[in-house]
Design a protein around this motif. Structure first.
Motif, PDB file in Angstrom:
ATOM      1  N   ASN A   1      49.800  36.061  44.604  1.00  0.00           N
ATOM      2  CA  ASN A   1      50.620  36.858  45.498  1.00  0.00           C
ATOM      3  C   ASN A   1      50.410  38.361  45.252  1.00  0.00           C
ATOM      4  OD1 ASN A   1      52.681  37.211  47.451  1.00  0.00           O
ATOM      5  ND2 ASN A   1      54.104  37.663  45.772  1.00  0.00           N
ATOM      6  N   ALA A   2      50.318  38.732  43.978  1.00  0.00           N
ATOM      7  CA  ALA A   2      50.145  40.155  43.648  1.00  0.00           C
ATOM      8  C   ALA A   2      48.825  40.690  44.206  1.00  0.00           C
ATOM      9  CB  ALA A   2      50.202  40.353  42.133  1.00  0.00           C
ATOM     10  N   VAL A   3      47.770  39.899  44.073  1.00  0.00           N
ATOM     11  CA  VAL A   3      46.474  40.373  44.542  1.00  0.00           C
ATOM     12  C   VAL A   3      46.440  40.363  46.078  1.00  0.00           C
ATOM     13  CG1 VAL A   3      44.888  38.400  44.757  1.00  0.00           C
ATOM     14  CG2 VAL A   3      44.127  40.466  43.607  1.00  0.00           C
ATOM     15  N   ASP A   4      47.136  39.434  46.673  1.00  0.00           N
ATOM     16  CA  ASP A   4      47.233  39.393  48.139  1.00  0.00           C
ATOM     17  C   ASP A   4      47.848  40.700  48.650  1.00  0.00           C
ATOM     18  OD1 ASP A   4      47.836  38.910  50.804  1.00  0.00           O
ATOM     19  OD2 ASP A   4      49.397  37.427  50.394  1.00  0.00           O
ATOM     20  N   LYS A   5      48.997  41.053  48.072  1.00  0.00           N
ATOM     21  CA  LYS A   5      49.693  42.272  48.518  1.00  0.00           C
ATOM     22  C   LYS A   5      48.806  43.509  48.319  1.00  0.00           C
ATOM     23  CE  LYS A   5      53.651  40.558  49.782  1.00  0.00           C
ATOM     24  NZ  LYS A   5      53.145  39.199  49.651  1.00  0.00           N
ATOM     25  N   ALA A   6      48.261  43.640  47.100  1.00  0.00           N
ATOM     26  CA  ALA A   6      47.500  44.845  46.770  1.00  0.00           C
ATOM     27  C   ALA A   6      46.225  44.937  47.602  1.00  0.00           C
ATOM     28  CB  ALA A   6      47.165  44.849  45.279  1.00  0.00           C
ATOM     29  N   ALA A   7      45.530  43.813  47.758  1.00  0.00           N
ATOM     30  CA  ALA A   7      44.251  43.839  48.467  1.00  0.00           C
ATOM     31  C   ALA A   7      44.472  44.039  49.964  1.00  0.00           C
ATOM     32  CB  ALA A   7      43.480  42.547  48.209  1.00  0.00           C
TER      33      ALA A   7
ATOM     34  N   VAL B   1      43.201  36.079  50.662  1.00  0.00           N
ATOM     35  CA  VAL B   1      43.249  34.794  49.967  1.00  0.00           C
ATOM     36  C   VAL B   1      42.350  34.856  48.728  1.00  0.00           C
ATOM     37  CG1 VAL B   1      42.854  32.302  50.240  1.00  0.00           C
ATOM     38  CG2 VAL B   1      43.562  33.686  52.202  1.00  0.00           C
ATOM     39  N   SER B   2      42.832  34.285  47.621  1.00  0.00           N
ATOM     40  CA  SER B   2      41.999  34.185  46.416  1.00  0.00           C
ATOM     41  C   SER B   2      41.262  32.857  46.431  1.00  0.00           C
ATOM     42  CB  SER B   2      42.863  34.220  45.159  1.00  0.00           C
ATOM     43  OG  SER B   2      43.655  35.356  45.129  1.00  0.00           O
ATOM     44  N   TYR B   3      39.993  32.902  46.074  1.00  0.00           N
ATOM     45  CA  TYR B   3      39.197  31.668  46.064  1.00  0.00           C
ATOM     46  C   TYR B   3      38.676  31.337  44.671  1.00  0.00           C
ATOM     47  CZ  TYR B   3      39.177  31.997  51.140  1.00  0.00           C
ATOM     48  OH  TYR B   3      39.565  32.053  52.445  1.00  0.00           O
TER      49      TYR B   3
ATOM     50  N   SER C   1      36.439  34.855  44.129  1.00  0.00           N
ATOM     51  CA  SER C   1      36.276  35.836  45.199  1.00  0.00           C
ATOM     52  C   SER C   1      37.571  36.005  45.969  1.00  0.00           C
ATOM     53  CB  SER C   1      35.145  35.426  46.147  1.00  0.00           C
ATOM     54  OG  SER C   1      35.537  34.324  46.930  1.00  0.00           O
ATOM     55  N   LEU C   2      37.603  37.037  46.802  1.00  0.00           N
ATOM     56  CA  LEU C   2      38.754  37.302  47.659  1.00  0.00           C
ATOM     57  C   LEU C   2      38.263  37.367  49.093  1.00  0.00           C
ATOM     58  CD1 LEU C   2      40.262  40.299  45.597  1.00  0.00           C
ATOM     59  CD2 LEU C   2      41.020  37.920  45.529  1.00  0.00           C
ATOM     60  N   GLY C   3      39.074  36.904  50.017  1.00  0.00           N
ATOM     61  CA  GLY C   3      38.674  36.954  51.426  1.00  0.00           C
ATOM     62  C   GLY C   3      39.873  37.207  52.322  1.00  0.00           C
ATOM     63  N   THR C   4      39.650  37.861  53.457  1.00  0.00           N
ATOM     64  CA  THR C   4      40.777  38.177  54.345  1.00  0.00           C
ATOM     65  C   THR C   4      41.041  37.024  55.314  1.00  0.00           C
ATOM     66  OG1 THR C   4      39.377  39.058  56.075  1.00  0.00           O
ATOM     67  CG2 THR C   4      40.071  40.589  54.365  1.00  0.00           C
ATOM     68  N   ASP C   5      42.241  37.060  55.905  1.00  0.00           N
ATOM     69  CA  ASP C   5      42.564  36.046  56.924  1.00  0.00           C
ATOM     70  C   ASP C   5      41.724  36.268  58.181  1.00  0.00           C
ATOM     71  OD1 ASP C   5      43.789  38.436  57.551  1.00  0.00           O
ATOM     72  OD2 ASP C   5      45.574  37.515  58.422  1.00  0.00           O
ATOM     73  N   THR C   6      41.016  37.394  58.249  1.00  0.00           N
ATOM     74  CA  THR C   6      40.133  37.625  59.395  1.00  0.00           C
ATOM     75  C   THR C   6      38.713  37.117  59.111  1.00  0.00           C
ATOM     76  OG1 THR C   6      39.677  39.841  58.525  1.00  0.00           O
ATOM     77  CG2 THR C   6      41.383  39.677  60.212  1.00  0.00           C
TER      78      THR C   6
ATOM     79  N   VAL D   1      44.864  36.251  34.741  1.00  0.00           N
ATOM     80  CA  VAL D   1      44.465  37.573  34.258  1.00  0.00           C
ATOM     81  C   VAL D   1      43.565  38.270  35.281  1.00  0.00           C
ATOM     82  CG1 VAL D   1      43.145  38.795  32.496  1.00  0.00           C
ATOM     83  CG2 VAL D   1      44.815  37.066  31.820  1.00  0.00           C
ATOM     84  N   LEU D   2      42.578  37.544  35.799  1.00  0.00           N
ATOM     85  CA  LEU D   2      41.661  38.151  36.770  1.00  0.00           C
ATOM     86  C   LEU D   2      42.409  38.717  37.966  1.00  0.00           C
ATOM     87  CD1 LEU D   2      38.464  35.990  37.321  1.00  0.00           C
ATOM     88  CD2 LEU D   2      38.607  38.443  36.907  1.00  0.00           C
ATOM     89  N   ASN D   3      43.283  37.906  38.542  1.00  0.00           N
ATOM     90  CA  ASN D   3      44.004  38.356  39.732  1.00  0.00           C
ATOM     91  C   ASN D   3      44.975  39.482  39.409  1.00  0.00           C
ATOM     92  OD1 ASN D   3      42.713  36.726  41.519  1.00  0.00           O
ATOM     93  ND2 ASN D   3      44.500  35.535  42.127  1.00  0.00           N
ATOM     94  N   THR D   4      45.625  39.396  38.253  1.00  0.00           N
ATOM     95  CA  THR D   4      46.594  40.437  37.908  1.00  0.00           C
ATOM     96  C   THR D   4      45.900  41.777  37.686  1.00  0.00           C
ATOM     97  OG1 THR D   4      47.960  38.773  36.835  1.00  0.00           O
ATOM     98  CG2 THR D   4      48.497  41.060  36.366  1.00  0.00           C
ATOM     99  N   ILE D   5      44.805  41.775  36.925  1.00  0.00           N
ATOM    100  CA  ILE D   5      44.144  43.059  36.657  1.00  0.00           C
ATOM    101  C   ILE D   5      43.566  43.634  37.946  1.00  0.00           C
ATOM    102  CG2 ILE D   5      43.685  42.537  34.219  1.00  0.00           C
ATOM    103  CD1 ILE D   5      40.804  41.944  34.868  1.00  0.00           C
ATOM    104  N   MET D   6      43.123  42.754  38.839  1.00  0.00           N
ATOM    105  CA  MET D   6      42.583  43.228  40.115  1.00  0.00           C
ATOM    106  C   MET D   6      43.707  43.821  40.959  1.00  0.00           C
ATOM    107  SD  MET D   6      39.757  43.563  41.720  1.00  0.00           S
ATOM    108  CE  MET D   6      39.079  43.819  43.351  1.00  0.00           C
ATOM    109  N   ALA D   7      44.852  43.140  41.010  1.00  0.00           N
ATOM    110  CA  ALA D   7      45.992  43.625  41.796  1.00  0.00           C
ATOM    111  C   ALA D   7      46.424  44.997  41.285  1.00  0.00           C
ATOM    112  CB  ALA D   7      47.151  42.638  41.703  1.00  0.00           C
ATOM    113  N   ASP D   8      46.566  45.106  39.973  1.00  0.00           N
ATOM    114  CA  ASP D   8      47.037  46.360  39.390  1.00  0.00           C
ATOM    115  C   ASP D   8      46.043  47.486  39.643  1.00  0.00           C
ATOM    116  OD1 ASP D   8      49.191  47.521  37.788  1.00  0.00           O
ATOM    117  OD2 ASP D   8      47.566  47.980  36.380  1.00  0.00           O
ATOM    118  N   GLN D   9      44.762  47.141  39.522  1.00  0.00           N
ATOM    119  CA  GLN D   9      43.710  48.127  39.751  1.00  0.00           C
ATOM    120  C   GLN D   9      43.723  48.615  41.202  1.00  0.00           C
ATOM    121  OE1 GLN D   9      41.646  49.809  37.837  1.00  0.00           O
ATOM    122  NE2 GLN D   9      40.943  50.773  39.739  1.00  0.00           N
TER     123      GLN D   9
END
Ligand code: ADP
Ligand code: MG
Length: 731
Positions: free
Chosen positions: A190-196, A211-213, A348-353, A490-498
């Motif tokens: 959820n954190a990475v979704d919001k930030a990204a 979306v995180s994959y 990886s991360l991908g958009t709903d588009t 950890v991966l998603n959290t550090i990415m979200a924060d970054q």
């Protein structure tokens, strides 16, 4: 007789097991049969109910009680068509694997004198209270207030195992702290979704969700069940604590991509069939580097679901293997001297588009977005390399990392020559050079043109723990038995924060008057410079890299208990709190669990190793020595003293060698037991884990050396344990 001391073919294995009849239908026809997915939902739920449920799944909206009742009822009816009589909340405690507690559907009907009926209400679907006291919690609850609850995760579909409907759930203490892996994973997703999503809006305001994959690649070993049963160390610790390496192992590299043995092929076929039934899209299967080592990988999918599927596959593997007279070894290092097993996490991360955020784009705008996410990922990994290492570190994985076969105990990122060049150019150029406007006022990325060949052309550096592979990062340090969530949280959290930090900096520049693209470029340029130390494309196994990494300021800690402390550093605590993934209390409790688990693993191994030496190895070596002594004695009776001495020279030498090894092993085991007893008295989990690592673990190798020497000397007929050569080559 050599090699036949053990019945290689266990009872369960008959020719019949080889004949797996492939189902007549196409895969797509039975795919997902045991899962309450959308196809099944449509059959068992009303349209309104289904819509509400889909909203809950896709948008995280809460379900009201009435809908939950209807979902529960539909689920039960569907499950009963598959013969289910029980249900369970399926959750992921901080041990390995998953946990469940089964309850029957039966209840008395509520009318007076009511009969037994099958009933499943929304209340039971949504929440349960397993006895949480027996799961690791790091002191969050002590036993007399042992209350925790499991709560339904509608985003991962329920499924059926045997006669039981399994409902994926989170597991939380009544005071709110997570006691599992799923809760923080969902928060981190959820954190990475919001930030990204917020960052994507610089490029495309229509993006609603990121979306995180995850695409996992599960490595494992197979051993014959009969041989497994004859090895107390495999049985109790999952790895061989002693055993001399086989004359032939992986040096010919003839196993990798070689033909799969018929017996294994039969197992794999059935495993895949079963995985398809559960809607797990298994795609590749092949031999791995080591003998008897194999890999299974599905098509990547949404992270939370893909992780549940990995956990499910691990348990399905165990079940199917036994049908074929095998045992699956998921341990990271079951055999010394040959490769261990990992579980690459393709992230990886991908958009709903439909845009992959780590996929180089076709237009300059898309490329600036790609570079944005790539560089932020590098920054995140750079700043948190110690934390990422902590996320994958366990007693088992420590045997694999840094052993010249798997990523070293230093986290670095590999980009390949093309991308390195792109970043180098960006770093040197001004924003005017980098972002050019053409006549129609459209942006062009001047120097940062990304060649289209990139996707197919990513160099295959196998020694890097965190490698860019064309449209994703591949985190290779994850262990084969691990719950991937630990690394992914950890991966998603550090990415979200970054990404949040990035957005703040860019917005500041925009509000001071810079055009958006220039603002983005300026921040990226600074990041490219700052994160440079994390980029390493050379040989990660080399000693020079260790020295170089230390100079670059990357975390080089190798002690497992100390590596965990990265979680409770001030910066980490602040980051986890900012992103809402963990509270400080949770972080501290979870480290307690990590230290405790580490100690327990070593404690069990030390006990098993001691027992093996005292009950198996030393008695047999002594028995063999007696045989030799007997021979020497009898030779003396028959021959002259001089002749007897000549004839017995070899045996005398052996007798003394045996004595030497026996006494070394005995004294080392005694010393290890003493060290263990001393360590056990330590109160603090942290200090105890350190004591185990520093004062108990070092005995393992010296004891093993002695035992492995004896294996080479003692008569093969007498040796009580299956040898590597017997276990490692499936016929
Ligand atoms: P290799 O062994 O060469 O790394 P595999 O084919 O065994 O390659 O595994 C690659 C894994 O990466 C598969 O699980 C695949 O589905 C996954 N994958 C591919 N593209 C992506 C992506 N964009 N995001 C996440 N995972 C991906
Ligand atoms: Mg891979």
């Amino acid at each position: 007789m050599s090699g036949l001391r053990f019945r290689v073919v266990s009872e369960a294995f008959t020719k019949k097991a080889l004949q797996v009849t492939p189902p007549k239908e196409n895969i797509s026809e039975y795919y997902g049969r045991y899962v309450f997915g959308r196809k099944e939902m449509a059959k068992f739920l009303s349209d309104d109910c289904m819509q509400a449920l889909i909203k809950a799944i896709d948008l995280g909206e809460t379900l009201d009680r009435q809908i939950a009742d209807e979902v529960a009822d539909g689920m039960k009816k569907w499950a009963m068509t598959h013969g289910a009589t029980h249900y369970t909340h399926w959750f992921q405690p901080l041990t390995e694997g998953t946990a469940e507690k089964h309850d029957s559907f039966i209840e008395y009907a509520t009318v007076p004198g009511g009969e037994v009926i099958e009933k499943f209400s929304g209340k039971l679907l949504v929440q349960q209270e397993p006895d949480a006291s027996s799961f690791p919690n790091g002191g969050i609850r002590n036993t007399f207030e042992a209350r925790g609850y499991t709560a339904w995760d509608p985003s991962s579909p329920a499924f059926i195992v045997d006669d039981t409907l399994c409902i994926p759930t989170v597991f939380v203490a009544y005071t709110g702290e997570a006691l599992d892996y799923k809760t923080p994973l969902l928060k981190a997703i959820n954190a990475v979704d919001k930030a990204a999503t917020a960052v994507c809006h610089y490029f495309d305001p229509s993006v609603k969700k990121v979306v995180s994959y995850l695409g996992w690649e599960q490595e494992y070993f197979l051993v014959d069940e009969g041989l497994y049963a004859a090895r107390p160390d495999l049985l109790l610790t999952g790895r061989t604590l002693i055993g001399h390496e086989s004359a032939k192992n992986q040096q010919l590299e003839d196993h990798y991509f070689g033909a799969i043995p018929a017996r294994v092929q039969a197992f794999m076929k059935e495993l895949e069939f079963e995985a398809y039934n559960y809607g797990i899209p298994c795609k590749t299967r092949h031999n791995e580097v080591a003998p008897n080592q194999f890999e299974l990988a599905p098509i990547f999918g949404e992270m939370n679901l893909a992780n549940d599927q990995n956990l499910l596959v691990m348990s399905i593997m165990n079940r199917i293997a036994r049908k074929h007279g095998f045992r699956v070894l998921l341990h990271e290092k079951p055999f010394a001297g040959i490769n261990g097993s990992g579980k690459h996490n393709n992230w990886s991360l991908g958009t709903d588009t439909g845009v992959g955020l780590f996929t180089p784009g076709k237009t300059p705008e898309e490329n600036l977005q790609f570079i944005t996410f790539l560089v932020n990922a590098l920054m995140a990994v750079y700043k948190n390399n110690a934390l990422l290492k902590a996320s994958i570190m366990t007693a088992q994985n420590a045997h694999r990392l840094g052993a010249g076969e798997a990523p070293p105990t230093i986290i670095s990122a590999f980009l390949g020559s093309h991308l390195t060049e792109v970043l180098n150019k960006l770093e040197e150029s001004s924003s005017e050079e980098a972002i050019v406007m053409d006549n129609k006022k459209k942006m062009k990325l001047g120097v940062a043109h990304i060649p289209e060949v990139l996707l197919d052309n990513t160099d295959r550096n196998r020694t890097s723990p965190f490698a860019f592979t064309g449209n994703r990062f591949e985190f290779r340090a994850v262990g084969s038995s691990a719950n991937c969530a630990s690394a992914l949280i950890v991966l998603n959290t550090i990415m979200a924060d970054q990404l949040n930090e990035f957005k703040t900096l860019v917005d500041e520049k925009i509000s001071s008057g810079l055009p958006t693209n220039k603002a983005i470029f300026e921040v990226l340029k600074a990041y490219i410079k700052e994160s440079k130390p994390i980029r390493f494309d050379g040989n990660g196994y080399s000693n020079e890299w260790r020295e170089e990494a230390a100079k670059r300021g990357l975390d080089c800690e190798t002690s497992v208990p100390l590596i965990y402390e990265a979680y409770t550093r001030k910066e980490s605590i602040e980051m986890f709190c900012r992103t809402g993934v963990f509270s400080e209390k949770e972080l501290e409790a979870r480290n307690e669990v990590k230290w405790e688990t580490y100690t327990k693993k070593l404690q069990i191994e030390a006990r098993v190793l001691g027992d093996l030496c005292l009950n198996h190895i030393i008695p047999v070596a002594t028995q063999y020595q007696s045989l030799l002594l007997d021979n020497v004695y009898k030779t003396k009776q028959i021959y002259s003293a001089e002749k007897a001495e000549e004839l017995s020279a070899h045996n005398m030498e052996l007798i003394e060698k045996l004595s030497r090894h026996i006494s070394i092993i005995k004294s080392q085991v005694d010393a290890m037991v003493a060290a263990r007893k001393k360590a056990n008295k330590i109160e603090s989990e942290r200090e105890k884990a350190i004591a185990y690592s520093e004062t108990v673990l070092p005995y393992f190798s010296t004891i093993r050396e002695g035992a492995d020497e004896l294996e080479l000397i003692v008569d093969d007929e007498l040796w009580p344990l299956p040898k590597y050569r017997e276990m490692l080559f499936i016929r």
